[in-house]
Design an enzyme around this catalytic site. Structure first.
Site, PDB file in Angstrom:
ATOM      1  N   ASN A  15       0.832  -1.193   0.000  1.00 33.69           N
ATOM      2  CA  ASN A  15       0.000   0.000   0.000  1.00 33.69           C
ATOM      3  C   ASN A  15       0.870   1.248   0.000  1.00 33.69           C
ATOM      4  OD1 ASN A  15       0.629  -0.705   2.759  1.00 33.69           O
ATOM      5  ND2 ASN A  15      -1.005   0.621   3.488  1.00 33.69           N
ATOM      6  N   CYS A  61      -4.090   0.688  -2.568  1.00 37.12           N
ATOM      7  CA  CYS A  61      -4.026  -0.566  -1.832  1.00 37.12           C
ATOM      8  C   CYS A  61      -2.901  -1.435  -2.388  1.00 37.12           C
ATOM      9  CB  CYS A  61      -5.339  -1.325  -1.979  1.00 37.12           C
ATOM     10  SG  CYS A  61      -6.754  -0.462  -1.268  1.00 37.12           S
ATOM     11  N   GLU A  87      -3.156  -4.400  -3.364  1.00 34.26           N
ATOM     12  CA  GLU A  87      -3.668  -5.128  -4.517  1.00 34.26           C
ATOM     13  C   GLU A  87      -3.515  -4.328  -5.802  1.00 34.26           C
ATOM     14  OE1 GLU A  87      -5.954  -6.615  -0.887  1.00 34.26           O
ATOM     15  OE2 GLU A  87      -5.143  -4.703  -1.595  1.00 34.26           O
TER      16      GLU A  87
END
Length: 134
Positions: free
Chosen positions: A49, A60, A62
């Site tokens: 992050n 994030c 991801e």
């Protein structure tokens, strides 16, 4: 070729996620996150992050992971894990589940505190790329 959940080395993937977490930029929340995944060609991709003083602009782990996937040749995610600053497993938020669905589909195996689950169980009846071609 995708390995089944029981045959996959989840601990090795968690170790990579922990290393990615060590690069997080989380001065506002103090909550560093690292993510790691395996692609269908065997590559491991990672993300961490990255916060921003304008909170809504934070990224994030991801997001970084999917960016790394695309940067290194694209493909399809098969196995995913995410950890916090202490190395404990995290479950992706709804937004990130949608992002993972785009690049891993319903069969993506997700490492969770309650065991490995297919993304289809974590994001039932998901909206995805196929809906835009109908």
């Amino acid at each position: 070729m995708t390995q089944r959940a029981a045959e996959f080395d989840w601990e090795a993937l968690r170790k990579v996620a922990r290393e990615a977490m060590s690069h997080a930029y989380a001065p506002y929340s103090g909550f560093p996150v690292g993510a790691a995944a395996q692609a269908d060609d065997g590559r491991t991709v990672t993300g961490c992050n990255v916060e921003n003083a304008s909170y809504g602009l934070g990224l994030c782990a991801e997001c970084g992971l999917v960016s790394d996937l695309q940067r290194t040749g694209g493909g399809h995610l098969t196995h995913f894990t995410c950890v916090d600053g202490k190395g404990a497993l995290l479950v992706p938020c709804g937004r990130c589940r949608q992002l993972l669905y785009e690049f891993g589909g319903p069969e993506l195996l997700v490492d969770t505190p309650k065991g490995v689950l297919p993304l289809s169980e974590m994001l039932p009846q998901a909206f995805g790329p196929d809906h835009l071609t109908q």
